[in-house]
Design a protein around this motif. Structure first.
Motif, PDB file in Angstrom:
ATOM      1  N   SER A 267       0.812  -1.217   0.000  1.00  0.00           N
ATOM      2  CA  SER A 267       0.000   0.000   0.000  1.00  0.00           C
ATOM      3  C   SER A 267       0.843   1.264   0.000  1.00  0.00           C
ATOM      4  O   SER A 267       0.297   2.365  -0.066  1.00  0.00           O
ATOM      5  CB  SER A 267      -0.914   0.017   1.226  1.00  0.00           C
ATOM      6  N   TYR A 268       2.158   1.103   0.102  1.00  0.00           N
ATOM      7  CA  TYR A 268       3.040   2.247   0.252  1.00  0.00           C
ATOM      8  C   TYR A 268       3.977   2.415  -0.938  1.00  0.00           C
ATOM      9  O   TYR A 268       4.541   1.449  -1.449  1.00  0.00           O
ATOM     10  CB  TYR A 268       3.895   2.105   1.512  1.00  0.00           C
ATOM     11  N   THR A 269       4.129   3.665  -1.358  1.00  0.00           N
ATOM     12  CA  THR A 269       5.253   4.021  -2.200  1.00  0.00           C
ATOM     13  C   THR A 269       6.490   4.013  -1.308  1.00  0.00           C
ATOM     14  O   THR A 269       6.456   4.545  -0.189  1.00  0.00           O
ATOM     15  CB  THR A 269       5.066   5.413  -2.810  1.00  0.00           C
ATOM     16  N   MET A 270       7.551   3.407  -1.790  1.00  0.00           N
ATOM     17  CA  MET A 270       8.775   3.296  -0.997  1.00  0.00           C
ATOM     18  C   MET A 270       9.878   4.137  -1.616  1.00  0.00           C
ATOM     19  O   MET A 270       9.951   4.298  -2.840  1.00  0.00           O
ATOM     20  CB  MET A 270       9.224   1.842  -0.918  1.00  0.00           C
ATOM     21  N   GLY A 271      10.720   4.650  -0.746  1.00  0.00           N
ATOM     22  CA  GLY A 271      11.794   5.494  -1.254  1.00  0.00           C
ATOM     23  C   GLY A 271      13.065   5.370  -0.441  1.00  0.00           C
ATOM     24  O   GLY A 271      13.067   4.793   0.660  1.00  0.00           O
ATOM     25  N   TRP A 272      14.131   5.897  -1.003  1.00  0.00           N
ATOM     26  CA  TRP A 272      15.415   6.007  -0.317  1.00  0.00           C
ATOM     27  C   TRP A 272      15.841   7.472  -0.313  1.00  0.00           C
ATOM     28  O   TRP A 272      15.696   8.173  -1.324  1.00  0.00           O
ATOM     29  CB  TRP A 272      16.485   5.168  -1.019  1.00  0.00           C
ATOM     30  N   PHE A 273      16.349   7.895   0.817  1.00  0.00           N
ATOM     31  CA  PHE A 273      16.927   9.213   0.982  1.00  0.00           C
ATOM     32  C   PHE A 273      18.332   9.029   1.555  1.00  0.00           C
ATOM     33  O   PHE A 273      18.683   7.945   2.020  1.00  0.00           O
ATOM     34  CB  PHE A 273      16.088  10.048   1.961  1.00  0.00           C
ATOM     35  N   ARG A 274      19.101  10.094   1.532  1.00  0.00           N
ATOM     36  CA  ARG A 274      20.422  10.029   2.157  1.00  0.00           C
ATOM     37  C   ARG A 274      20.771  11.379   2.759  1.00  0.00           C
ATOM     38  O   ARG A 274      20.264  12.424   2.331  1.00  0.00           O
ATOM     39  CB  ARG A 274      21.489   9.601   1.149  1.00  0.00           C
ATOM     40  N   GLN A 275      21.657  11.322   3.745  1.00  0.00           N
ATOM     41  CA  GLN A 275      22.121  12.541   4.397  1.00  0.00           C
ATOM     42  C   GLN A 275      23.613  12.439   4.642  1.00  0.00           C
ATOM     43  O   GLN A 275      24.066  11.553   5.381  1.00  0.00           O
ATOM     44  CB  GLN A 275      21.381  12.783   5.717  1.00  0.00           C
ATOM     45  N   ALA A 276      24.345  13.319   3.998  1.00  0.00           N
ATOM     46  CA  ALA A 276      25.791  13.388   4.180  1.00  0.00           C
ATOM     47  C   ALA A 276      26.110  14.323   5.338  1.00  0.00           C
ATOM     48  O   ALA A 276      25.291  15.189   5.679  1.00  0.00           O
ATOM     49  CB  ALA A 276      26.455  13.874   2.900  1.00  0.00           C
ATOM     50  N   PRO A 277      27.274  14.186   5.957  1.00  0.00           N
ATOM     51  CA  PRO A 277      27.632  15.061   7.083  1.00  0.00           C
ATOM     52  C   PRO A 277      27.549  16.526   6.697  1.00  0.00           C
ATOM     53  O   PRO A 277      28.079  16.943   5.670  1.00  0.00           O
ATOM     54  CB  PRO A 277      29.077  14.646   7.383  1.00  0.00           C
TER      55      PRO A 277
END
Length: 120
Positions: A31-41
């Protein structure tokens, strides 16, 4: 409620590959759209990729297009991020996210993150 647990991060040399996995709890994964995010220092969290509920549509940030591939297996409640031709600038904590409606309010659920470090 959805719980997301990422795995697969690590240290890799530039040009190498990693595959991240995100396992979701619950019986409503599709039921969900899935995603990836990232955070650099020292930087804000940024969008990397997303995939529609049944995998028919994907989208990517320009910075990863052609190198990263997002996929999902609804039978296993898991979303993947295959990362090839890694660069030092891909170094970041990578977060999995789930959204019932992908929009301006952002995802509904987040994982705890997995560290990816690319050495030059």
């Amino acid at each position: 409620q959805v719980q997301l647990v990422e795995s697969g991060g690590g240290l890799v040399q530039a040009g190498g590959s990693l595959r991240l996995s995100c396992a979701a709890s619950g019986r409503t994964f599709s039921s969900y759209t899935m995603g990836w995010f990232r955070q650099a220092p020292g930087k804000e969290r940024e969008f990397v990729a997303r995939i529609s509920m049944y995998g028919g549509r994907t989208s990517y940030a320009d910075s990863v297009k052609g190198r990263f591939t997002i996929s999902r297996d609804n039978a296993k409640n898991t979303v993947y991020l295959q990362m090839n031709s890694l660069k030092p600038e891909d170094t970041a904590v990578y977060y999995c996210a789930a959204a019932s409606v992908w929009g301006v309010n952002g995802p509904d659920y987040w994982g705890q993150g997995t560290q990816v470090t690319v050495s030059s």
